[in-house]
Design an enzyme around this catalytic site. Structure first.
Site, PDB file in Angstrom:
ATOM      1  N   LYS A 120      -0.258  20.894 -13.395  1.00  0.00           N
ATOM      2  CA  LYS A 120      -0.286  22.910 -13.032  1.00  0.00           C
ATOM      3  C   LYS A 120       1.074  23.466 -13.271  1.00  0.00           C
ATOM      4  O   LYS A 120       1.257  24.457 -13.346  1.00  0.00           O
ATOM      5  CB  LYS A 120      -1.002  22.375 -11.688  1.00  0.00           C
ATOM      6  CG  LYS A 120      -2.304  21.739 -11.584  1.00  0.00           C
ATOM      7  CD  LYS A 120      -2.798  21.857 -10.327  1.00  0.00           C
ATOM      8  CE  LYS A 120      -2.407  21.238  -9.298  1.00  0.00           C
ATOM      9  NZ  LYS A 120      -2.581  20.126  -9.446  1.00  0.00           N
ATOM     10  N   ASN A 143      -0.856  28.466  -6.836  1.00  0.00           N
ATOM     11  CA  ASN A 143      -0.584  27.035  -6.185  1.00  0.00           C
ATOM     12  C   ASN A 143       0.840  26.729  -6.669  1.00  0.00           C
ATOM     13  O   ASN A 143       1.913  25.965  -5.831  1.00  0.00           O
ATOM     14  CB  ASN A 143      -1.856  25.969  -5.953  1.00  0.00           C
ATOM     15  CG  ASN A 143      -1.372  25.494  -5.473  1.00  0.00           C
ATOM     16  OD1 ASN A 143      -1.542  24.988  -4.315  1.00  0.00           O
ATOM     17  ND2 ASN A 143      -0.332  23.546  -5.960  1.00  0.00           N
ATOM     18  N   HIS A 190      -5.526  12.796  -3.573  1.00  0.00           N
ATOM     19  CA  HIS A 190      -6.317  13.777  -2.952  1.00  0.00           C
ATOM     20  C   HIS A 190      -7.409  13.400  -2.427  1.00  0.00           C
ATOM     21  O   HIS A 190      -8.122  13.993  -1.706  1.00  0.00           O
ATOM     22  CB  HIS A 190      -6.795  15.481  -2.721  1.00  0.00           C
ATOM     23  CG  HIS A 190      -4.994  15.982  -2.668  1.00  0.00           C
ATOM     24  ND1 HIS A 190      -4.544  16.479  -2.310  1.00  0.00           N
ATOM     25  CD2 HIS A 190      -5.007  16.712  -4.336  1.00  0.00           C
ATOM     26  CE1 HIS A 190      -3.131  17.183  -3.159  1.00  0.00           C
ATOM     27  NE2 HIS A 190      -3.583  17.015  -4.233  1.00  0.00           N
TER      28      HIS A 190
END
Length: 460
Positions: A120, A143, A190
């Site tokens: 990302k 982010n 996650h």
């Protein structure tokens, strides 16, 4: 656009996005309270600026009364959406959103939102560079480090907003609508928070939730989960692939990157011109090519931006060569798939540093690459015992596994054992919060230790 004047707003979590949200809300006339479970001492750097702006600060836990009677609650990404007080607030009819949703209400220009388990940050930064090279006004955040809400004051209707967005941020959207939504890949990550892969995939797929037929979805044609996501959007779907030709999007043929939009096809650049290591970075470039082309960036400008792009800090970042041994910092490899991609970037002779805070990962999937490319594994942090129980050892035809406990011990042990031509690689497959503030802190410590060792040797 949200009306904030005189509204009672609670910001939960005082990370970067929480502080930025609180200051933005106060500037818009809201009556702002912030709440965090950390102690006042832990938040000593954040508290003064908030108090200076007349913001009420609650630390050391969340008071139940604090959550009552709020017109709006803004949660930071690190706060679980199923926290009991948030569940109760929703049941009482209070609006609960995240910082990325708050920002979306005040960003007037087109949004390029980029998510995925890995890549990302590199893709977001590169996409921003492509926009700039093409002469488009662009701001980069999310982010990646700069909270999206911090871009609102600078954004104009023609400003392209390029955002890295995480699954945690996507959990709390309502109206967030990217002009271009990019999903790079989806692999288990996650799971300590999302619990199941299905829930994690659903969170990622929310990036398409509000898209319409005039928008674009950019997906990885080589990732089956991404391919399946095409059915979840009303947007026009463009694929990218390093393995096969696509009908719409970017792909590789005979060493060249091509982009096709309907019947129009054009060559963008040669793969050999990409300065970044690893096949995964080719995928990142292909995704950025799609985003740039869809916003009208000329191929020569895209090529220029890619050729001049420097690797993102903490992502396969070359640090130093010491006595013929190369040291690479991939602290941002916080899950197993990212570590796989890092290992695939080097043919052999790797000294791999693994460990940190476990995220519910399965480390056995590393074993084939460990056998093929790794000389030694050095385990650190809270996940060390689990990793040692799952990775293949020298007794089973794998690398030697060295229990190092700390990052400094791992680096020094690797330095003592590595030979010229070897690679010492920090690609820990874990979060950093057991021993470090974040992955940036971990990567910075790695670099400081390595550079200290380089200085001790006196020469490369």
């Amino acid at each position: 656009m949200l009306e904030l004047k005189d509204k009672r707003v609670l910001v939960v979590g005082l990370g970067k996005s929480g502080v930025a949200s609180a200051l933005f809300l106060k500037a818009r006339g809201a009556r702002v309270t912030v709440s965090d479970t950390k102690s006042g001492d832990e938040l000593r750097n954040e508290i003064p600026v908030l108090l200076d702006h007349g913001i009420t600060v609650e630390t050391g836990g969340h008071g139940e009364r604090t959550f009552r009677g709020q017109d709006l609650i803004v949660v930071s990404p690190g706060v679980p959406v199923d926290a009991p007080l948030l569940v109760q607030a929703r049941a009482m009819g209070e609006a609960v959103i995240g910082e990325i949703e708050l920002a979306a209400q005040f960003l007037p220009g087109p949004i390029v939102a980029i998510t995925g388990s890995n890549g990302k940050t590199t893709t977001t930064a590169l996409t921003g560079e492509i926009m700039t090279a093409a002469g488009l006004p662009a701001l980069v955040g999310g982010n990646i480090g700069t909270p999206a809400i911090s871009l609102a004051e600078r954004a104009k209707p023609d400003t392209v907003i390029v955002l890295e967005v995480s699954s945690f941020q996507l959990e709390t959207i309502q109206t967030f609508r990217p002009k271009i939504a990019v999903v790079l890949n989806v692999t288990p990550d996650h799971l300590d928070r999302h619990r199941t892969l299905e829930v994690y995939v659903d969170a990622k797929a929310r990036i398409f939730e509000n898209q319409q037929g005039s928008d674009f979805a950019v997906l990885n044609a080589d990732d089956p989960t991404c391919v399946a996501m095409a059915a979840r959007t009303k947007a026009q779907v463009f694929f990218f692939s390093r393995q096969k030709e696509v009908q719409q999007g970017a792909w590789v043929r005979d060493g060249n990157i091509l982009f096709r939009d309907g019947e129009r096809q054009r060559e963008v650049m040669q793969v050999s011109e990409i300065p970044l290591k690893g096949a995964h970075n080719l995928e990142n470039v292909l995704a950025a090519v799609c985003a740039g082309a869809l916003l009208g960036c000329a191929p020569e400008k895209i090529r220029q931006a890619v050729r001049e792009f420097k690797a993102v800090e903490h992502r396969l970042e070359f640090v130093a060569t010491i006595r013929g041994v190369d040291y690479y910092n991939d602290s941002k490899a916080t899950n197993v798939d990212a570590t796989i991609k890092a290992l695939e970037s080097f043919p052999a002779n790797i000294h791999l540093i693994l460990g940190g805070k476990d995220k519910g990962s399965d480390y056995t999937v590393l074993n084939d690459l460990l056998r093929q490319r790794v000389k030694r594994v050095y385990t650190i942090g809270a996940a060390a015992a689990k990793i040692e129980s799952q990775v293949v050892s020298s007794k089973s035809g794998g690398p030697e596994v060295v229990h190092a406990e700390t990052l400094e011990n791992a680096i020094r042990k690797a330095t003592a054992l590595a030979q010229p031509g070897d690679v010492v690689l920090l690609a820990p497959a874990c979060a950093s919060f057991d021993q470090f503030k974040n992955y940036e802190h971990r990567g910075q410590v790695f670099k400081e230790i390595v550079r200290g060792l380089a200085a001790e040797t006196g020469k490369p």
